[in-house]
Design a protein around this motif. Sequence first.
Motif, PDB file in Angstrom:
ATOM      1  N   ILE A   4      15.144  27.719  15.038  1.00 11.56           N
ATOM      2  CA  ILE A   4      14.597  26.698  13.846  1.00 11.56           C
ATOM      3  C   ILE A   4      15.397  25.302  13.965  1.00 11.56           C
ATOM      4  O   ILE A   4      16.628  25.462  13.887  1.00 11.56           O
ATOM      5  CB  ILE A   4      14.795  27.512  12.713  1.00 11.56           C
ATOM      6  N   ARG A  44      12.447  32.898   7.416  1.00 17.23           N
ATOM      7  CA  ARG A  44      11.602  32.135   6.349  1.00 17.23           C
ATOM      8  C   ARG A  44      12.515  31.165   5.669  1.00 17.23           C
ATOM      9  O   ARG A  44      12.188  30.193   5.224  1.00 17.23           O
ATOM     10  CB  ARG A  44      10.882  33.109   5.706  1.00 17.23           C
ATOM     11  N   ARG A  66      13.968  28.373   7.518  1.00 15.68           N
ATOM     12  CA  ARG A  66      12.987  27.229   7.872  1.00 15.68           C
ATOM     13  C   ARG A  66      12.856  26.268   6.401  1.00 15.68           C
ATOM     14  O   ARG A  66      12.837  25.018   6.577  1.00 15.68           O
ATOM     15  CB  ARG A  66      11.635  27.818   7.735  1.00 15.68           C
ATOM     16  N   GLU A 108      13.810  22.383   6.397  1.00 16.46           N
ATOM     17  CA  GLU A 108      13.047  21.255   5.886  1.00 16.46           C
ATOM     18  C   GLU A 108      13.823  20.605   4.654  1.00 16.46           C
ATOM     19  O   GLU A 108      13.623  19.458   4.732  1.00 16.46           O
ATOM     20  CB  GLU A 108      11.635  21.988   5.587  1.00 16.46           C
TER      21      GLU A 108
END
Length: 385
Positions: free
Chosen positions: A4, A227, A230, A234
């Motif tokens: 990621i 998850r 991520r 962001e």
Amino acid sequence: MIRIPVALGPRGYDVVVGRGILAGEAVAGAPFLPPHRPVERAFVVSDPRVARAWLGPAEAGLLAAGVGGVVHLPIPEGEQAKSLQVVEALCRQLAVQEAHRDDLVVALGGGVAGDVAGFAAATYMRGVPFLQVPTTLTAQVDAAIGGKTGVNLPEGKNLVGAFHQPVGVVADVLTLVTLPEREFRSGLAEVAKVALVFGGDLLEALERDPGPLLAREPGALEEAVARCVRAKAEVVAADERDEGRRLVLNYGHTLGHALERLDAFAGRTHGEGVAVGMAFAARLAEATGVAGPGLVSRHARLLASLGLPGGGPLPAADDVLRAFRMDKKYRGGARFVLLAEAGSAVVVPEVPEGVLRSVREERGAGRAGPVDTGGGDPAGEGSER
Ligand SMILES: NC(=O)c1ccc[n+]([C@@H]2O[C@H](COP(=O)([O-])OP(=O)(O)OC[C@H]3O[C@@H](n4cnc5c(N)ncnc54)[C@H](O)[C@@H]3O)[C@@H](O)[C@H]2O)c1
Ligand SMILES: [Zn+2]
């Protein structure tokens, strides 16, 4: 193995999440090592407990990646290691060993190791490369990503620090098998936070069946950690220096931090405080009309299913308000992250004290909440530490 990116331009890096990657693939693939010059030595900072379990595999991975040598720099275990004295000791060790900018500082451990090793790496010779190898759930989903480093003063937590992005993050979920249950649950509170703030697949998966995650099944761990990473990646990419968007990650932390500051409640782990804080924030959201009905019960169900406290005794209203007022961001009312609904966070700059007081009083001082606190015993018994 899931890669990621944290998109920060020249300071960007990858977070690699996987199972059994510490000694093998991720480190040997060495995506984070500077391509143009070999790393002479890696200085691995970790406490004795983590070193016993994971220094061997980490060392093997680093050597396989072509690092010339590995030097272990021990730190004490626990929050007390986040001090300027420990930073000084680390920097002096680096100086004695003639560490320089072609070397690598590696944080192997939880958020404490990451924060203290990161701060040493940020300041030694005005900054040397730094690799995060988080081994707690809290650090894998939160602390190791984003470049915040620092230590505590007797006057307060995290008062001295720096932004220093790592060159990479290697999150091997298999390291979580040796984590004491209470530490693991504390990390689950941050997972629940991400699920509630961002909604989506993670929330759905947790609400459907948290069993595999609670049983620490590697696949479930990998999915949940990825998850959360991520989401954090962001937010960090949008707000590297914590001036706006990153605030939503503070969900549950306004009350959580206040509870941590109040000695009588210090038996709670950070995650337990955050769980109580999220449940409180949900009640504030309903009370102020930011959210419609149902948010409070959704929180209660989720937290209970993860064995986290959603209730339990709260300190006296005056003590809570005094703690809020000590917050750096306090302006005549406390700043709260609230949810309009799961997946939709809003920052409310000033929740008036009257509202805080009445929501605090709703359940009567000191009375236990409706939620079965299960394994997340806030009184401190059952701690494996
Ligand atoms: N920099 C950030 O953005 C950020 C974000 C969140 C939290 N933090 C900081 O992180 C710290 C909390 O981190 P934490 O919850 O990871 O606690 P921690 O680093 O103190 O680790 C908790 C305990 O788990 C042990 N441990 C770690 N990994 C293990 C493993 N795999 N097996 C067995 N035992 C293991 C440690 O020895 C320690 O006793 C706080 O100081 C907090 O301020 C920083
Ligand atoms: Zn937290």
